[in-house]
Design a protein around this motif. Structure first.
Motif, PDB file in Angstrom:
ATOM      1  N   LEU A   4       0.802  -1.219   0.000  1.00 42.98           N
ATOM      2  CA  LEU A   4       0.000   0.000   0.000  1.00 42.98           C
ATOM      3  C   LEU A   4       0.837   1.272   0.000  1.00 42.98           C
ATOM      4  O   LEU A   4       0.313   2.354  -0.254  1.00 42.98           O
ATOM      5  N   LEU A  15      -6.102   6.135  -1.445  1.00 42.91           N
ATOM      6  CA  LEU A  15      -6.200   4.685  -1.575  1.00 42.91           C
ATOM      7  C   LEU A  15      -7.656   4.250  -1.482  1.00 42.91           C
ATOM      8  O   LEU A  15      -8.137   3.481  -2.328  1.00 42.91           O
ATOM      9  N   TYR A  72      -4.098   3.335  -7.751  1.00 43.72           N
ATOM     10  CA  TYR A  72      -3.522   4.139  -6.666  1.00 43.72           C
ATOM     11  C   TYR A  72      -2.002   4.150  -6.761  1.00 43.72           C
ATOM     12  O   TYR A  72      -1.375   5.204  -6.714  1.00 43.72           O
TER      13      TYR A  72
END
Length: 165
Positions: A4, A15, A72
């Protein structure tokens, strides 16, 4: 958690938006396109490799989340590099084509047209993956399950069309 982060940074808001937009839009599109179409679809001849109906929402929700994560990562790389890239237009194009397919196939019963459209969709997904790959290797790799599923779905679309001419 490293999946992430981009260069050690995590923007939770971006995100969440990147993941939720395709999931919510895909759910709404699916609901609109599939209303009253399931009865007709169940009457169609299916190929032996057609998965059971409950598989589709699970797979699509997962794929929408993965493609949102890929977007993202690619966008964050573009923003960090402060570069201009066609990354997002390809993503938006493939997502729009993805949503259109549901209407063509389910709502309007244009299975041959949906087959042609899905072929174009697959090309748009491949271009998206290629553009993502150039910005972030992981973002490009995250598109592989989506490419695989749409390739399978193309075969399924073809078979349903052929069996029900």
């Amino acid at each position: 958690m490293e999946l992430l982060k981009i260069n050690g940074e995590l923007d939770k808001k971006k995100l969440a938006i990147s993941i939720l937009v395709p999931i919510i839009a895909g759910s709404v599109t699916g609901w609109l396109a599939n209303r009253n179409a399931q009865k007709k679809y169940k009457k169609l001849k299916q190929p032996s490799f057609a998965p059971p109906a409950p598989v589709f929402p699970i797979v699509w929700t997962s794929l929408y989340a993965i493609m949102g994560l890929a977007k993202y990562r690619a966008v964050q790389k573009v923003e960090q590099e402060d570069s201009d890239s066609p990354t997002i237009p390809f993503y938006d194009l493939q997502l729009g084509l993805n949503f259109l397919w549901s209407f063509l196939f389910f709502r309007w019963g244009l299975r041959g047209t949906a087959l042609i459209e899905m072929t174009i969709l697959l090309g748009a997904i491949a271009m998206t993956a290629y553009e993502f790959q150039k910005k972030d290797t992981t973002a490009g790799a995250l598109m592989i399950p989506y490419i695989s599923w749409v390739t399978f779905a193309l075969g399924l679309n073809y078979s349903v069309w052929k069996l029900n001419k």
